[in-house]
Structures are given as structure tokens and as C-alpha cells.
Design a protein around this motif. Structure first.
Motif, PDB file in Angstrom:
ATOM      1  N   ASN A  83       0.833  -1.198   0.000  1.00 60.23           N
ATOM      2  CA  ASN A  83       0.000   0.000   0.000  1.00 60.23           C
ATOM      3  C   ASN A  83       0.873   1.257   0.000  1.00 60.23           C
ATOM      4  O   ASN A  83       0.454   2.303  -0.471  1.00 60.23           O
ATOM      5  CB  ASN A  83      -0.943   0.000   1.203  1.00 60.23           C
ATOM      6  N   ASP A  84       2.074   1.145   0.514  1.00 64.34           N
ATOM      7  CA  ASP A  84       3.002   2.273   0.600  1.00 64.34           C
ATOM      8  C   ASP A  84       4.072   2.159  -0.483  1.00 64.34           C
ATOM      9  O   ASP A  84       4.427   1.063  -0.910  1.00 64.34           O
ATOM     10  CB  ASP A  84       3.688   2.297   1.972  1.00 64.34           C
ATOM     11  N   THR A  85       4.618   3.301  -0.890  1.00 65.87           N
ATOM     12  CA  THR A  85       5.756   3.285  -1.807  1.00 65.87           C
ATOM     13  C   THR A  85       6.975   2.749  -1.064  1.00 65.87           C
ATOM     14  O   THR A  85       6.972   2.629   0.168  1.00 65.87           O
ATOM     15  CB  THR A  85       6.057   4.702  -2.343  1.00 65.87           C
ATOM     16  N   ASN A  86       8.001   2.422  -1.815  1.00 69.60           N
ATOM     17  CA  ASN A  86       9.269   1.916  -1.260  1.00 69.60           C
ATOM     18  C   ASN A  86       9.084   0.654  -0.420  1.00 69.60           C
ATOM     19  O   ASN A  86       9.801   0.439   0.553  1.00 69.60           O
ATOM     20  CB  ASN A  86       9.995   3.006  -0.466  1.00 69.60           C
ATOM     21  N   TYR A  87       8.101  -0.156  -0.788  1.00 71.77           N
ATOM     22  CA  TYR A  87       7.859  -1.451  -0.144  1.00 71.77           C
ATOM     23  C   TYR A  87       7.519  -1.339   1.335  1.00 71.77           C
ATOM     24  O   TYR A  87       7.790  -2.238   2.121  1.00 71.77           O
ATOM     25  CB  TYR A  87       9.045  -2.397  -0.355  1.00 71.77           C
ATOM     26  N   GLY A  88       6.911  -0.234   1.724  1.00 69.79           N
ATOM     27  CA  GLY A  88       6.509  -0.049   3.117  1.00 69.79           C
ATOM     28  C   GLY A  88       5.316  -0.915   3.468  1.00 69.79           C
ATOM     29  O   GLY A  88       4.378  -1.060   2.682  1.00 69.79           O
ATOM     30  N   ASN A 167      -2.198   3.056  -6.703  1.00 64.85           N
ATOM     31  CA  ASN A 167      -3.610   3.030  -6.266  1.00 64.85           C
ATOM     32  C   ASN A 167      -4.572   2.815  -7.431  1.00 64.85           C
ATOM     33  O   ASN A 167      -5.658   3.397  -7.450  1.00 64.85           O
ATOM     34  CB  ASN A 167      -3.968   4.325  -5.518  1.00 64.85           C
ATOM     35  N   ARG A 168      -4.224   1.940  -8.335  1.00 68.79           N
ATOM     36  CA  ARG A 168      -5.035   1.751  -9.534  1.00 68.79           C
ATOM     37  C   ARG A 168      -5.385   0.288  -9.832  1.00 68.79           C
ATOM     38  O   ARG A 168      -6.350   0.018 -10.526  1.00 68.79           O
ATOM     39  CB  ARG A 168      -4.264   2.351 -10.704  1.00 68.79           C
ATOM     40  N   ALA A 169      -4.624  -0.665  -9.333  1.00 67.73           N
ATOM     41  CA  ALA A 169      -4.788  -2.072  -9.710  1.00 67.73           C
ATOM     42  C   ALA A 169      -6.005  -2.712  -9.054  1.00 67.73           C
ATOM     43  O   ALA A 169      -6.193  -2.627  -7.853  1.00 67.73           O
ATOM     44  CB  ALA A 169      -3.544  -2.869  -9.347  1.00 67.73           C
ATOM     45  N   SER A 170      -6.827  -3.382  -9.882  1.00 70.90           N
ATOM     46  CA  SER A 170      -7.998  -4.119  -9.404  1.00 70.90           C
ATOM     47  C   SER A 170      -7.824  -5.638  -9.570  1.00 70.90           C
ATOM     48  O   SER A 170      -8.567  -6.410  -8.983  1.00 70.90           O
ATOM     49  CB  SER A 170      -9.248  -3.695 -10.167  1.00 70.90           C
TER      50      SER A 170
END
Length: 175
Positions: A83-88, A167-170
Motif C-alpha cells: 500500500n506504501d511506496t518503497n515497499y513499506g 492506487n489503480r490495480a484491481s
């Protein structure tokens, strides 16, 4: 008189013991048999098992994998979306796993897996990491339809992919 001999006979005692043992075994088998599992889908970290087609969630990526585990046989992580950038991991994860030691083919064709059950993780992926020679292609609609990304190996910020995929993949495919 014949009835009395039957009640007192060793054969009658053995029959009672066998019946008691059978009852104890049956009761034990019922207790030990796995229940038809309704996977827990609460928690920010979910694992989708490609074989059982179950989505299991927990409060950490490790706990979700453990809850999804196949016992002695270790699971292979093929894809993890963050959910977070940089694999957070603070905002949650969605992991695709397969039982045993699985390695994807080196080619993009044929498609090895199509994942349409992302649970509450729809439109939340901001980074993606792949494992075991796998690559992932994201889709903006369910059932791997609609606009798709290019094949992604590891990408710390999905917004930098052509078309901006944060925030786009379904749904997604793996090869």
C-alpha cells in the motif's frame, strides 16, 4: 440362559471395548479434522493462495503467511503488493503465494496465474515486488480486463510506471 452367557463372555467384553474404541476414534477424528476453513479476511495484510483460492488476512505480512500456511510445506511468495511506496508495510500488503517451491517461467507467455480476488486491496497498491523469477502485470478492472501496465519485476513507486499505476490495480496476472 444363553443371553446371560453372552453378557458375561469375553467376546461381549471385546465387542464393548471395540465399540468404545471406535467411538473414541470417531470423536477424536472429528475433533482433529480440519474444519471447512473460512479464511480470516480481517487485517491489513492479506495472502491469496493460488491453489486453494483463499484470501487470508492478518495484522502483519508474516502472520498472514503463517495463517495461510500448508503445514510442513513452506509456501513460495510470488508477488507482494504494498500500500506504501518503497515497499513499506505500514499501510498493508497483498501477497500471492503458492504451496511448495514454485518458480515462474522466464517468458511472459503463457500467463501462469490471474488474480481477481484482491479483497480490500483493490486500488491500493503503490509498490510491487516479485519473487522466484515472476513478473506481474496490473489491470485497472476486475478479471484482468481494461487497461494494463507493462510487466513489472520490482518497482518501489508504481506511479513511475508508464500510465501511473499507484492506487489503480484491481486485478493482476503473473508470469
Amino acid at each position: 440362559m444363553a443371553d446371560r452367557k453372552w453378557q458375561d463372555s469375553p467376546l461381549r467384553w471385546r465387542a464393548k471395548a471395540a465399540a468404545a474404541l471406535a467411538l473414541a476414534f470417531a470423536t477424536g477424528a472429528l475433533v482433529l479434522a480440519p474444519a471447512t476453513a473460512q479464511a480470516d479476511t480481517t487485517g491489513d495484510h492479506c495472502v491469496y493462495d493460488i491453489v486453494s483460492e483463499e484470501l487470508t488476512c492478518a495484522d502483519s505480512p508474516e502472520a498472514a503467511l503463517a495463517a495461510n500456511s500448508h503445514g510442513i510445506q513452506a509456501d513460495s511468495v510470488l508477488v507482494r503488493l504494498y500500500n506504501d511506496t518503497n515497499y513499506g508495510t505500514a499501510g498493508g500488503t497483498h501477497t500471492l503465494s503458492a504451496p511448495g517451491s514454485y518458480t515462474c517461467s522466464a517468458a511472459y507467455s503463457p500467463i501462469e496465474f490471474t488474480v481477481t480476488r484482491m479483497g480490500s486491496f483493490v486500488n491500493k497498491a503503490s509498490s510491487a515486488r516479485t519473487y522466484n523469477s515472476c513478473d506481474v502485470k496490473l489491470f485497472d478492472s476486475a478479471d484482468a480486463t481494461g487497461t494494463s501496465s507493462t510487466w513489472i519485476d520490482n518497482l518501489a513507486n508504481l506511479n513511475t510506471a508508464a500510465g501511473g499505476w499507484s492506487n489503480r490495480a484491481s486485478s493482476y496476472q503473473v508470469s
